[in-house]
Design an enzyme around this catalytic site. Structure first.
Site, PDB file in Angstrom:
ATOM      1  N   GLY A  73      37.617  34.495  15.607  1.00  0.00           N
ATOM      2  CA  GLY A  73      38.473  34.010  14.110  1.00  0.00           C
ATOM      3  C   GLY A  73      39.898  34.372  14.366  1.00  0.00           C
ATOM      4  O   GLY A  73      40.478  33.902  15.358  1.00  0.00           O
ATOM      5  N   LYS A 114      28.968  41.694   9.832  1.00  0.00           N
ATOM      6  CA  LYS A 114      29.782  41.415   8.571  1.00  0.00           C
ATOM      7  C   LYS A 114      29.636  39.855   8.759  1.00  0.00           C
ATOM      8  O   LYS A 114      29.906  38.832   9.493  1.00  0.00           O
ATOM      9  CB  LYS A 114      30.546  41.796   9.042  1.00  0.00           C
ATOM     10  CG  LYS A 114      31.870  41.711   8.247  1.00  0.00           C
ATOM     11  CD  LYS A 114      32.291  41.250   6.631  1.00  0.00           C
ATOM     12  CE  LYS A 114      33.418  40.632   6.230  1.00  0.00           C
ATOM     13  NZ  LYS A 114      33.125  39.218   5.891  1.00  0.00           N
ATOM     14  N   GLU A 138      37.675  37.086  20.463  1.00  0.00           N
ATOM     15  CA  GLU A 138      38.460  36.051  20.315  1.00  0.00           C
ATOM     16  C   GLU A 138      39.052  35.358  19.996  1.00  0.00           C
ATOM     17  O   GLU A 138      38.506  35.355  18.338  1.00  0.00           O
ATOM     18  CB  GLU A 138      37.334  35.028  21.167  1.00  0.00           C
ATOM     19  CG  GLU A 138      37.518  33.763  21.558  1.00  0.00           C
ATOM     20  CD  GLU A 138      37.151  33.275  21.072  1.00  0.00           C
ATOM     21  OE1 GLU A 138      38.335  32.488  20.451  1.00  0.00           O
ATOM     22  OE2 GLU A 138      35.662  32.073  20.623  1.00  0.00           O
ATOM     23  N   CYS A 154      37.637  26.891  18.927  1.00  0.00           N
ATOM     24  CA  CYS A 154      38.494  27.292  19.618  1.00  0.00           C
ATOM     25  C   CYS A 154      40.027  26.907  21.180  1.00  0.00           C
ATOM     26  O   CYS A 154      40.434  27.082  21.216  1.00  0.00           O
ATOM     27  CB  CYS A 154      38.228  28.948  20.746  1.00  0.00           C
ATOM     28  SG  CYS A 154      36.355  29.015  19.565  1.00  0.00           S
ATOM     29  N   GLY A 214      41.499  39.890  14.283  1.00  0.00           N
ATOM     30  CA  GLY A 214      40.961  40.475  15.440  1.00  0.00           C
ATOM     31  C   GLY A 214      42.254  41.719  15.742  1.00  0.00           C
ATOM     32  O   GLY A 214      41.330  42.936  16.647  1.00  0.00           O
ATOM     33  N   ARG A 272      44.087  35.890  14.541  1.00  0.00           N
ATOM     34  CA  ARG A 272      44.724  36.608  15.802  1.00  0.00           C
ATOM     35  C   ARG A 272      45.054  38.383  14.640  1.00  0.00           C
ATOM     36  O   ARG A 272      44.266  39.017  15.283  1.00  0.00           O
ATOM     37  CB  ARG A 272      45.858  35.984  16.134  1.00  0.00           C
ATOM     38  CG  ARG A 272      46.941  36.616  17.207  1.00  0.00           C
ATOM     39  CD  ARG A 272      47.602  35.673  17.765  1.00  0.00           C
ATOM     40  NE  ARG A 272      48.930  36.682  18.116  1.00  0.00           N
ATOM     41  CZ  ARG A 272      49.899  35.964  19.207  1.00  0.00           C
ATOM     42  NH1 ARG A 272      49.792  34.496  19.243  1.00  0.00           N
ATOM     43  NH2 ARG A 272      51.088  36.618  19.828  1.00  0.00           N
TER      44      ARG A 272
HETATM   45  P1  NAP Z   1      39.832  35.044   9.558  1.00  0.00           P
HETATM   46  O1  NAP Z   1      40.641  35.060   8.933  1.00  0.00           O
HETATM   47  O2  NAP Z   1      40.411  35.771  10.567  1.00  0.00           O
HETATM   48  O3  NAP Z   1      38.112  35.801   8.898  1.00  0.00           O
HETATM   49  C1  NAP Z   1      37.272  36.357  10.377  1.00  0.00           C
HETATM   50  C2  NAP Z   1      36.357  37.442   9.496  1.00  0.00           C
HETATM   51  O4  NAP Z   1      37.247  38.604   9.574  1.00  0.00           O
HETATM   52  C3  NAP Z   1      36.259  37.570   8.313  1.00  0.00           C
HETATM   53  O5  NAP Z   1      34.766  38.302   7.670  1.00  0.00           O
HETATM   54  C4  NAP Z   1      36.809  38.200   7.579  1.00  0.00           C
HETATM   55  O6  NAP Z   1      37.168  38.686   5.742  1.00  0.00           O
HETATM   56  C5  NAP Z   1      37.658  39.395   8.960  1.00  0.00           C
HETATM   57  N1  NAP Z   1      38.656  39.813   8.787  1.00  0.00           N
HETATM   58  C6  NAP Z   1      40.219  39.066   8.643  1.00  0.00           C
HETATM   59  N2  NAP Z   1      40.662  39.773   8.856  1.00  0.00           N
HETATM   60  C7  NAP Z   1      40.480  41.540   8.527  1.00  0.00           C
HETATM   61  C8  NAP Z   1      41.238  42.436   8.527  1.00  0.00           C
HETATM   62  N3  NAP Z   1      42.536  42.353   9.114  1.00  0.00           N
HETATM   63  N4  NAP Z   1      40.294  43.513   8.871  1.00  0.00           N
HETATM   64  C9  NAP Z   1      38.535  43.425   8.601  1.00  0.00           C
HETATM   65  N5  NAP Z   1      38.542  42.570   8.392  1.00  0.00           N
HETATM   66  C10 NAP Z   1      39.073  41.025   8.777  1.00  0.00           C
HETATM   67  O7  NAP Z   1      39.036  33.778  10.163  1.00  0.00           O
HETATM   68  P2  NAP Z   1      38.162  31.896   9.257  1.00  0.00           P
HETATM   69  O8  NAP Z   1      38.258  32.685   8.445  1.00  0.00           O
HETATM   70  O9  NAP Z   1      37.658  32.015  10.297  1.00  0.00           O
HETATM   71  O10 NAP Z   1      39.479  31.648   9.548  1.00  0.00           O
HETATM   72  C11 NAP Z   1      41.190  31.601   9.110  1.00  0.00           C
HETATM   73  C12 NAP Z   1      42.017  31.690  10.385  1.00  0.00           C
HETATM   74  O11 NAP Z   1      41.822  32.088  11.907  1.00  0.00           O
HETATM   75  C13 NAP Z   1      41.888  29.432  10.580  1.00  0.00           C
HETATM   76  O12 NAP Z   1      42.875  29.125   9.951  1.00  0.00           O
HETATM   77  C14 NAP Z   1      42.298  30.104  12.207  1.00  0.00           C
HETATM   78  O13 NAP Z   1      43.823  30.192  12.273  1.00  0.00           O
HETATM   79  C15 NAP Z   1      41.672  31.226  13.041  1.00  0.00           C
HETATM   80  N6  NAP Z   1      40.558  31.052  13.202  1.00  0.00           N
HETATM   81  C16 NAP Z   1      40.940  30.686  15.029  1.00  0.00           C
HETATM   82  C17 NAP Z   1      39.524  30.999  15.446  1.00  0.00           C
HETATM   83  C18 NAP Z   1      39.524  30.398  17.004  1.00  0.00           C
HETATM   84  O14 NAP Z   1      39.040  30.775  17.597  1.00  0.00           O
HETATM   85  N7  NAP Z   1      41.258  30.199  17.637  1.00  0.00           N
HETATM   86  C19 NAP Z   1      38.418  30.704  14.893  1.00  0.00           C
HETATM   87  C20 NAP Z   1      38.456  30.682  13.703  1.00  0.00           C
HETATM   88  C21 NAP Z   1      38.895  31.154  12.561  1.00  0.00           C
HETATM   89  P3  NAP Z   1      36.738  37.756   5.139  1.00  0.00           P
HETATM   90  O15 NAP Z   1      35.090  37.907   4.534  1.00  0.00           O
HETATM   91  O16 NAP Z   1      36.707  39.138   3.995  1.00  0.00           O
HETATM   92  O17 NAP Z   1      38.429  37.032   5.313  1.00  0.00           O
END
Ligand code: NAP
Length: 520
Positions: free
Chosen positions: A239, A182, A263, A300, A244, A241
């Protein structure tokens, strides 16, 4: 120009629902539009993956290594194209894009080497003892086999190394699993460029069509449709919390629950133990500033919270760190959502009672677009211990400095910590000896413990652990970096009483592959 998903060797339909990537450095939309896949297309990708499963499971280590090697070469040869599209979609500097390309290539080659050698399958042999009393012992032979099709969610913060052909996909392919990726909405062009290279390598190496599909679309609809499909047997995710956890809960609620290796969030605490000298504190402040602002804090393993002694030496650390952070460059964050989340989390935390904003960097250095500046907040240990919200991850270049006065404070924090990817201790051997049960406690909290080193700059090798108890990940037994990552996508199978010629080569009596095996 309109692009669509890759469903095996075919392209997805050009549907009405489209999206564009935005250049985070300028705020401008990039011209190419990407069509979201339909649920039918997800179904087709999953059917192809199911068909591919059996033939992929039968591939030799050498066949899989050839595929990974071919893909590594293609990625290497496409570096100039990657630089153009990835810098535009992510705002990451060219040097970082080149370095991440190299890391992605070397991850693929690391798994290729592991497969060539072959002993990762953990072959165990217990030979029959027909005369054993009171019961004969049967011949039992076990090894790891592929788990089945794996869904991989691209990470925003590693558009190559944890995306289409990144660590999750490479380890799943190495285990012999088809992969349905995805794409992340922030870097679809990078995903498609790499996706096309994957298809070329699949075809060149004669792997089945369903080895790989790349799906565009929203996580909440299309991403969830992939995870719900009964063909899918495991999920890899990096991504937020909330994202995930949503996928973990969804996978657990299926009629056939499946493992999700997500993660997610970690504040990677750093403890400065009491006996450090002033010169050492100066060096720590210098190293911390580099670690906390590296990649605009979007790693991360970014160190988010530092515990320092409330004394003159501790104060010298605080002053030195603040001076450095005040003059720190800002940087462009990966996408608008991450920037907004960073700004609101830092604002919210700074408005809490007992938390002080110590610096928010130099506004004049903040770039345009998704520019962010570093932020340092301060509080005291009592408040940290009493307010769980202060342990929340702020994704970006933010540090919470927490002063402590007693040895017990450190132990109390350690006991209270949520699961982490890393915990770092700075001190000397005397400190370590004095805090011996600290290590015992921390070992239960983190996947990687560091001594006098910073957590960013994750080494990709056999002994690395990039994982940890929840909420660092959803499965504390796993690592998503290093050769151990392959174990997430394999499961043990035992063969009891089979004639030699029907056993996998790895378990045959004369050990034709020359593997290291546990034999009894
Ligand atoms: P994200 O919002 O978790 O998105 C990552 C992936 O998961 C994207 O493809 C997203 O789809 C999908 N997704 C998100 N929520 C979902 C749900 N409820 N059901 C199904 N799929 C879902 O992460 P991000 O865009 O990378 O960043 C947003 C926040 O994540 C950051 O501000 C940060 O807090 C956190 N983050 C943490 C880490 C870490 O390693 N700790 C790394 C990256 C991000 P879409 O493309 O449609 O949004």
């Amino acid at each position: 120009m309109i692009e669509s998903s890759l469903i095996g060797y075919s392209r997805g339909e050009l549907g009405n629902e489209t999206f564009q990537a935005t250049n985070p450095a300028t705020g401008e939309n990039l011209i190419t539009e990407y069509c979201s896949a339909s649920e039918d297309e997800v179904g087709r990708a999953c059917e192809l993956a199911k068909l591919a499963s059996l033939s992929m499971a039968a591939l030799s280590g050498g066949d899989k290594a050839k595929f990974l090697g071919s893909l590594a070469d293609r990625i290497d040869q496409s570096i100039e194209e990657i630089v153009v599209i990835m810098t535009a979609e992510t705002g990451l500097p060219e040097a970082r894009v080149r370095a991440e390309t190299g890391r992605t290539r070397s991850q693929l080659l690391m798994f290729a080497n592991l497969l060539e050698e072959g002993s990762w399958v953990d072959a165990r042999i217990d030979r029959a003892l027909p005369d054993r009393q009171p019961m004969p012992k049967p011949d039992l032979r076990a090894m790891l086999r592929p788990i089945g099709p794996v869904a991989v969610f691209c990470a925003s913060n590693f558009p190559l190394a944890f995306s289409v052909a990144g660590g999750d996909s490479a380890s799943a392919w190495a285990a012999g699993c088809p992969v349905i990726v995805k794409a992340h909405h922030a870097h679809p062009g990078t995903a498609l460029l790499i996706g096309k290279l994957v298809v070329q390598s699949v075809q060149e190496c004669g792997l089945p069509e369903g080895t790989f599909s790349l799906i565009f679309g929203s996580g909440r609809t299309i991403g969830q449709a992939i995870v719900k499909n009964p063909v899918v047997k495991a999920v890899g995710f990096t991504g937020s919390r909330s994202g995930g956890r949503a996928l973990f809960d969804l996978a657990a609620s299926r009629s056939e629950p499946i493992p999700v290796f997500a993660e997610m969030s970690s504040i990677n605490p750093i403890f400065l133990l009491p006996d450090l000298r002033k010169e050492e504190m100066e060096k720590i402040a210098e190293g911390l500033q580099i670690s906390a602002t590296m990649g605009v804090g979007q790693f991360c393993t970014n160190p988010g919270v530092v515990f320092y002694p409330d004394n003159e030496i501790g104060e010298s650390f605080r002053t030195s760190y603040l001076d450095r952070m005040k003059g720190s460059d800002g940087g462009v964050m990966l996408h608008q959502g991450i920037l907004e989340s960073y700004n609101s989390c830092t604002r919210e935390m700074s408005e809490r009672e007992g938390v002080e904003e110590l610096t928010s960097g130099d506004e004049s250095l903040v770039p345009s677009g998704c520019g962010a500046s570093p932020c340092v907040l301060g509080t005291k240990i009592e408040r940290f211990l009493n307010e769980p919200e202060l342990s929340n991850e702020i994704f970006g270049p933010a540090t919470l400095l927490v002063s402590y006065s007693q040895k017990e404070d450190i132990l109390n924090v350690a006991k209270q910590l949520e699961g982490q990817l890393t915990v770092s201790l700075f001190g000397n051997e005397k400190n370590l000896a004095e805090h011996d049960n600290l290590l015992d406690i921390l070992e239960t909290k983190a996947g990687r413990l560091l001594f006098n080193q910073f957590p960013t700059g994750v080494e990709v090798c056999s002994s690395i652990v990039h994982g940890g108890p929840y909420p660092a990940t959803t499965d504390s037994r796993s690592t998503s970096v290093g050769t151990g990552a392959i174990l997430r996508f394999a499961r043990p199978v035992c063969y009891q009483g089979f004639p030699d010629e029907f056993l996998p080569q790895e378990l045959q009596e004369d050990n034709p592959l020359g593997l290291d095996r546990e034999e009894g």
